[in-house]
Each structure stands twice: as structure tokens, then as C-alpha cells.
Design an enzyme around this catalytic site. Structure first.
Site, short mmCIF file in Angstrom:
data_model
loop_
_atom_site.label_atom_id
_atom_site.label_comp_id
_atom_site.label_asym_id
_atom_site.label_seq_id
_atom_site.Cartn_x
_atom_site.Cartn_y
_atom_site.Cartn_z
N ASP A 86 0.73 -1.37 -0.13
CA ASP A 86 -0.01 0.04 -0.11
C ASP A 86 1.01 1.38 -0.26
O ASP A 86 2.33 1.19 0.38
CB ASP A 86 -1.00 -0.06 0.96
N TRP A 87 0.37 2.48 -0.76
CA TRP A 87 0.73 3.46 -0.67
C TRP A 87 1.42 4.10 0.47
O TRP A 87 1.44 4.52 1.28
CB TRP A 87 0.15 4.20 -1.55
#
Length: 761
Positions: free
Chosen positions: A231-232
Site C-alpha cells: 500500500d502507498w
């Protein structure tokens, strides 16, 4: 096109290989032009494209291209329709091809543990079977267009509070039965091109560097073949992550983590083969897209109509007293509430789409409908306005019927934070109460990404749960209200009466750790087992017609755990208009082999029926349909014994049932020791006879050597008391109560263990 990826990788420099394992920027992967490795783009999201070219961000702060917002997962899951979700996936896949996007960042399949989670609008269900089936259908649709998906957020990411650091504390059985299966089903039925790991820790280890999660479970147990991206900003320790199975870091870290990877390879703390393997996984997916580029038109108008159809198939009619719906064009109807004109149809954050077009309910009613509109309350804040309220009450009084468009403003639920309560804005509840004083013929249409408390539930005549309907949701609402469309959605989550009823109520949100103390008792598994009152149960939804179930047939009522069972049931439309029914199959474990929910969803089918028409619905069950995860076996275990097959219109509306008897060859290992109880020996077929002998001698010793007790003793010690005490009697207690020596007991234990380990001897 066939390529020798290993040869390509052998020609890459260490710097190029490390670079392939992190993003070029927010949305692009790096290219290596000299080797013909193209730059590709990934983009949100799960219910439409949020493609950004210049200013990239993962929270929806900067503009993205004009696109189509389909119904978010909270609504589309209520369709219970695999083919519909596959079609939605195909459409989004075509849109991605039209916009040169290689991977769509979705679907999001995290379980709705609490109604408060700010991102629930993006998630399908509280039920892992439903979430997995819907996700697999969507993924198959998208990937049929040679566009990848990134199923997220793996795993146990069920709140937004401190989401980048908190630890979800759950036992393995709970993870395997509740929080993993949607991901597992997606792998086994659809093989998503990529996985996205979550921000959080699981039992103290970050998901991004959790080898058990990313390699042992995902690849070795389930057979995942693609690559895992973060995930970012989810990477904690890049080298640890790479070793654990995290192939791609997103977005890039300006070379910082690439340098750490190179350093680790050079100093020998990271094997270069691990890096090579990650690069090969990434290249494989890059070329899957690059070799199947299919530039095409972005058919937004056509896709808008598809978005409307999905919304119509998914919205849930919760209440229809006195058949207040559908509305007639001859009736004078007042539409009240800002959402009638400015609908809330999507959530905030990374999935927020820049829609090319939005339809509202007010402008979508039939041309001859007699509708007046008054705002009553704003759609974007909780502010009671005396003047607006007075106008609404007057309009309600003058109308034949009132439809109040209520819901949660954007600020009430979004990615990044959780709700603090489950209430609608106070201004809305207040106005609803005031209108009900002058107009009993009132319908509520709800616009919300997650359940709300309904203090007016018993006083209104109609409730339509529209959830967040996507950009064409307004037209879908109007078509359902006026009977142009017959509603057929059913709830993919339970709506509790109040927040405090939720099983995670005492263990949600705050702190560095969140303990999943409710275990496998999530959603209806808890409410139904506890026999609690709920506002509306899982799987519930009304239609403008009626359905009757009959003729339950089970292909094999004495199966083994290796058999597949076919279950069929006839459904007839007993009403006067065409409609669709969602038939649900639940399994109830009656073996008492462990503590389990009262019932669990194991099958569903949606069937369309003309008035008077009968169709046979068929579903299949296998070992997994009956099994629970046994940590001792490290496997799924279906105990021998009775199971009830339940066919229902919801988890609380079971229409037909039949019992089967399963014979399982699986054996749970038994270690016999001084604290093993007589009851445990009785429950095991291999040690049952020995338990009878020990009990007989123990009871004789208690009676002073006599086979029968005295009259006064018989009054003091009932058969029930003896049975209970015997059941929980550890073998060591036979020294005190049975006249055994400790040496004798140990010899008995050794003999029993030998019998158990070799039952054929």
C-alpha cells in the site's frame, strides 16, 4: 509473446533490478529502455478509474481524469450477483485499456468488523464467503481485458485509526476463517495479477514484512502467482520486506530503499536470487499487459448506463408497509432533503472519482410524476435550519406521500479516519420526526457507506437503502421508487439496532494494538448465535413481488469429506410482477466439535422469475463448506456428525432445511497425559472402551467396592452429577478417587497412547 525473463534479468544491472522493485513516481513503474522493459501505470480504483497524470497522490486531493463512478463495494455486494460483478469488471477493464492503465487497484475485500470503519464503503461484506465470490467475479471480469487487479488490503486492515502502525491481534483460526478467505477465494478462482499488502501489523509484524502472510500463506498455501505491492507508504523495512515476499514498493522512496537493497546484496545479507525472483514476478505482469495493449474508445455514456443498472440490481428495499411503494405518477409526492438534488454517491479518499456526469433522483423521475422538492436540510453538513424545516413540514402536509433523502455527509465517513458513532446528522433525525407528525406516508431513502441507527424505523412506512450508488445512483433510486425497476438487492451486512450491539464494540479503534476478541463471531455469526434483535439481518431485502421456496433436494445425505454435494431448491414467483430472488444456503454444524457460529453462508444464487414462474436453483457444497480451521492440524477440519442444510431468504428467514450426516477420515491428534479427562477419552472412538473400564472402577471405588450406592448416597449424588464429574475428571484424580497408584495410571496412559497412535493394533 514468449520471453525469456530470466535472460532479461541476467542482463540487468544490480541498480536496475533494485529499481524495478519500487515505483518511478506515484503511479508508474520504472522502464529499462535498452532491454525493452516498458513503463506502465497503475491506478485506483475499485469502482472506477482515478487516473492522475501530473500531481499524484493517494488520498484524492489532486484532480484526476473525467471518468465513470460505478457503485462502490458497499452497494454492489448487495447484488449477490456474480455475473453482474464480472460484467462490471469487464467494463472497468475496457476503460483501463482505453486510458493505458495496466493495473486497477482493487477490489478491496476487508471484512466489515465494525460499522465505524471509515473505509467500509469500499469493502464488500461482513461475510468472507460472499466477499470472496463477488471479488473473484470482479477480478475475472477486469482481467478478461488483460488488465491486472490488485486485491487489497492484505490483511486484517479493518479500521483507519493509526492504520499505518497499529497491530491487529487475532488468533490464527480467526484469521483463516474470517479475514483471509475472501483473498484466498480470489486467488483460487481468479488469480489476481497482484496483491496489495496492508499498512498495519498483524500480531506485531508489519504486513509488508510478514513472511508467514506473504509467502507461507499467500504463495505456498494458496498458490498465488503474481507480485505483491505495498500500500502507498506501507514499507517499514525494505530488505526484510523483500525477503518476506513484498516485491514492489509503492510509491518509490527517491532511491533510498533501492540503495538499501543494493547494499544488502553487496554485503551478502540479501541473496541476489531473492531480488531476481521479485523482478521476474513484476516483469511477468508488466508484459501480460504490454503484450495485450488494446487501445479503444472510452465509452463513458454507455458505461454510465451500466453503472445505473448495477445500482438498480443492488439497492435494498428494507421496509414497505401498506405497499407504500412503488409510487404512482398520479400521487402528489414531496421530495425532501439535499441528497435528492445533490446525491452522495461515493466515499472520500483514494477511490474518489472525478465523474463526467451525475444523475440525481429529482431529475430522473417519470415525466408525468407530480413531485415537489424542498431542501429541508443540507446534504453536506449537520445544521438544522428553521426556515428550511418549516418549508419541508408544509410540503409534507400538502402531499399524498413524502420521500426523505437522508444520509451521511462526506465529512462523516472517509478513508483516513473512522466514525465515532453510527447516527445520522441530528438535523435529519429531527426533521424526520417533525414530518412524521404531519405525514404518516413517509419513505426514507438512505445514502450512506455503512449502517446507521434508525430511531424512526417503526414510524416510517418505507425504507430504501441506496448506500452510495455511484454517479447514476439517482436514476436508480427514482426507477425503484416509481416501480420501473423491481428492487432485488439484499444486505451484505447486518444493520444492528445500535452501535453498542456490535461484537467489536469494546475492542475497536484506540491503542497501538487492537484485539480481535470476538474471534470468528463477526457480523451475523455473532448476532444470530446470540439471538440478538437487529434492525435488519444479513441477507435481507424486499421485492415488489413475493417468492415461495419448495422441494429441497440433496444429492447425498451421507457424504464423506471427499464428496461434493449438490443442493437444489425450487423457487416460484407468487406475485403479479417479474422479480429477482437471492436464494441463500447456510450450514449449521451440529457435531459440537468446537465452538462455531450458529450458521454460516456457504452458497447463494440470484434468479429472475416472471409472475407464476418456477425455477430450480442449484448450489454445491464440498468439504470446506462444513469445515473449520484446526490450528493443531494446520488444516481445515470437518468433523464427523450431523450438519443442517438451511435454505433462506436471509440469515433470519430460513424457509427449508434438511440434516445430513458427514463421515470424515480426518483425525485430530490426541496426546494423552495425566490431565486428560475421562470425558475426552469417551469422546474418542479409539479410547472409549478404556474410558468405560476406568469409569466403572472409579465408581465402584466411590461406592466402597459395591456396584450400587446406598439409598442416602443415591439421594445426595444424582446420575447427572456423576456424569458431569466423570466427564471433567482428569486421569491423575483416579489416584485420589479410584484407588489407582500413579505408576498404574502412567502405565494406562502409555497403553492408551499406543492404542490411539496405532488404532489397528
Amino acid at each position: 509473446m514468449k520471453r525469456d525473463l530470466k535472460k532479461i534479468i541476467s542482463q540487468m544491472t544490480l541498480e536496475e533490478k533494485a529499481g524495478m522493485c519500487s515505483g518511478l513516481d506515484f503511479w508508474h513503474l520504472k522502464s529499462v529502455e535498452r532491454l525493452g522493459i516498458p513503463e506502465v501505470m497503475v491506478s485506483d480504483g475499485p469502482h472506477g478509474l482515478r487516473k492522475q497524470d501530473d500531481k499524484g497522490d493517494h488520498l484524492g486531493m489532486n484532480d484526476s481524469i473525467k471518468a465513470v463512478c460505478f457503485p462502490p463495494a458497499a452497494l454492489s455486494a448487495c447484488s449477490f450477483d456474480r455475473s453482474l460483478m464480472e460484467a462490471m469488471g469487464e467494463t472497468i477493464g475496457r476503460e483501463a485499456q482505453a486510458n493505458d492503465v495496466s493495473v486497477v487497484l482493487g477490489p478491496a475485500v476487508n471484512i466489515k468488523r465494525s460499522p465505524l470503519c471509515g473505509r467500509n464503503f469500499e469493502y464488500y461484506s461482513e461475510d468472507p464467503y460472499l466477499a470472496g465470490e463477488i471479488a473473484a467475479a470482479f477480478i475475472n471480469g477486469v482481467q478478461s481485458q488483460h488488465i491486472g487487479t490488485s486485491i487489497k488490503h492484505f490483511a486484517a486492515n479493518n479500521q483507519e485509526y493509526h492504520r499505518m502502525s497499529n497491530s491487529s491481534e487475532a488468533d490464527e483460526r480467526t484469521l483463516r476463517e474470517i479475514y483471509f478467505p475472501a483473498f484466498e477465494t480470489a486467488v483460487k478462482k481468479a488469480q489476481p495479477y497482484t496483491f496489495m499488502c496492508s499498512y498495519n501489523q498483524i500480531n506485531g509484524t508489519f504486513a509488508s514484512e510478514n513472511k508467514w502472510l506473504l509467502t507461507d500463506v499467500l504463495r505456498n498455501d494458496w498458490g498465488f502467482e503474481g507480485y505483491v505491492m505495498s500500500d502507498w507508504g506501507a514499507v517499514n523495512d525494505r530488505v526484510k520486506g523483500l525477503e518476506a515476499g513484498l516485491d514492489l514498493e509503492m510509491p518509490g522512496s527517491n532511491g533510498t530503499n533501492d540503495a538499501l537493497i543494493m547494499e544488502a546484496v553487496k554485503n551478502g545479507t540479501l541473496k541476489e536470487e531473492v531480488l531476481d525472483q521479485a523482478v521476474e514476478r513484476i516483469l511477468n505482469i508488466i508484459y501480460k499487459y504490454a503484450d495485450h495493449r488494446a487501445p479503444q474508445e472510452f465509452t463513458m455514456e454507455k458505461d454510465h448506463e451500466e453503472a445505473r443498472r448495477i445500482a438498480e440490481e443492488s439497492m435494498v428495499l428494507l421496509k414497505n408497509a401498506d405497499q407504500i411503494l412503488p409510487l404512482k405518477t398520479s400521487e402528489k409526492v414531496a421530495f425532501v432533503g439535499g441528497f435528492a438534488k445533490k446525491p452522495r454517491f461515493q466515499g472520500g479518499g483514494s477511490s474518489h472519482i472525478n465523474c463526467f456526469k451525475i444523475t440525481n433522483a429529482l431529475e430522473s423521475v417519470p415525466a408525468d410524476a407530480q413531485v415537489t422538492y424542498v431542501e429541508g436540510f443540507s446534504a453536506d453538513k449537520d445544521l438544522y435550519d428553521e426556515k428550511l424545516a418549516a418549508e419541508a413540514v408544509q410540503a409534507a402536509k400538502a402531499a399524498d406521500k413524502v420521500v426523505i433523502f437522508a444520509g451521511l455527509p462526506d465529512s462523516f465517513e472517509s478513508e483516513g479516519y473512522d466514525r465515532s458513532h453510527m447516527r445520522l446528522p441530528e438535523c435529519q433525525n429531527r426533521l424526520i420526526a417533525e414530518i412524521l407528525e404531519v405525514q404518516p406516508n413517509t419513505v426514507i431513502v438512505l445514502h450512506n457507506g455503512s449502517p446507521v441507527e434508525m430511531p424512526w424505523i417503526n414510524n416510517v412506512k418505507g425504507i430504501l437503502e441506496a448506500y452510495l450508488g455511484g454517479q447514476a445512483g439517482g436514476a436508480a433510486v427514482a426507477n425503484i421508487l416509481y416501480g420501473i425497476v423491481n428492487p432485488s438487492g439484499k444486505l451484505a451486512e447486518t444493520i444492528p439496532v445500535k452501535l453498542a450491539d456490535n461484537p467489536s464494540y469494546l475492542n475497536f479503534g484506540g491503542g497501538d494494538k487492537v484485539e480481535y476478541r470476538e474471534g470468528v463471531f463477526v457480523g451475523y455469526r455473532y448476532y444470530d448465535t446470540k439471538q440478538m434483535e437487529v434492525a435488519y439481518p444479513f441477507g435481507y431485502g424486499l421485492s415488489y413481488t413475493t417468492f415461495t421456496y419448495s422441494n429441497l433436494q440433496i444429492s447425498n445425505t451421507n457424504p464423506t469429506e471427499k464428496d461434493t454435494i449438490t443442493v437444489s431448491v425450487d423457487v416460484i414467483n407468487t406475485g403479479s410482477i417479474a422479480g429477482k430472488e437471492i436464494v441463500q444456503l447456510y450450514v449449521k454444524d451440529m457435531t459440537a466439535s468446537t465452538t462455531r457460529p450458529e450458521k454460516e453462508l456457504k452458497g447463494f444464487e440470484k434468479v429472475q422469475l416472471a409472475p407464476g414462474e418456477t425455477k430450480t436453483v442449484t448450489m454445491e457444497l464440498d468439504k470446506r463448506s462444513f469445515a473449520w480451521y484446526n490450528t493443531q492440524l494446520q488444516d481445515w477440519y470437518a468433523a464427523s456428525g450431523k450438519y443442517e442444510i438451511l435454505i433462506g431468504a436471509s440469515s433470519r428467514d430460513i424457509r427449508l432445511s434438511e440434516t445430513i450426516e458427514l463421515s470424515s477420515s480426518q483425525v485430530i491428534p490426541m496426546h494423552i497425559h495425566m490431565n486428560t479427562t475421562l470425558g475426552e477419552l469417551f469422546n474418542n472412538p479409539d479410547t472409549k472402551e478404556a474410558a468405560k473400564e476406568l469409569t466403572s472402577r472409579y465408581l465402584a471405588a466411590m461406592n466402597g467396592g459395591s456396584d450400587t450406592a446406598s439409598e442416602s448416597a443415591a439421594e445426595a449424588i444424582t446420575e447427572e452429577m456423576v456424569a458431569a464429574m466423570t466427564d471433567s475428571m482428569p486421569l491423575r484424580s483416579l489416584c485420589s478417587f479410584g484407588g489407582f497408584s500413579r505408576t498404574e495410571i502412567q502405565e494406562i496412559i502409555d497403553k492408551l497412547q499406543a492404542i490411539y497412535s496405532n488404532p489397528l493394533k
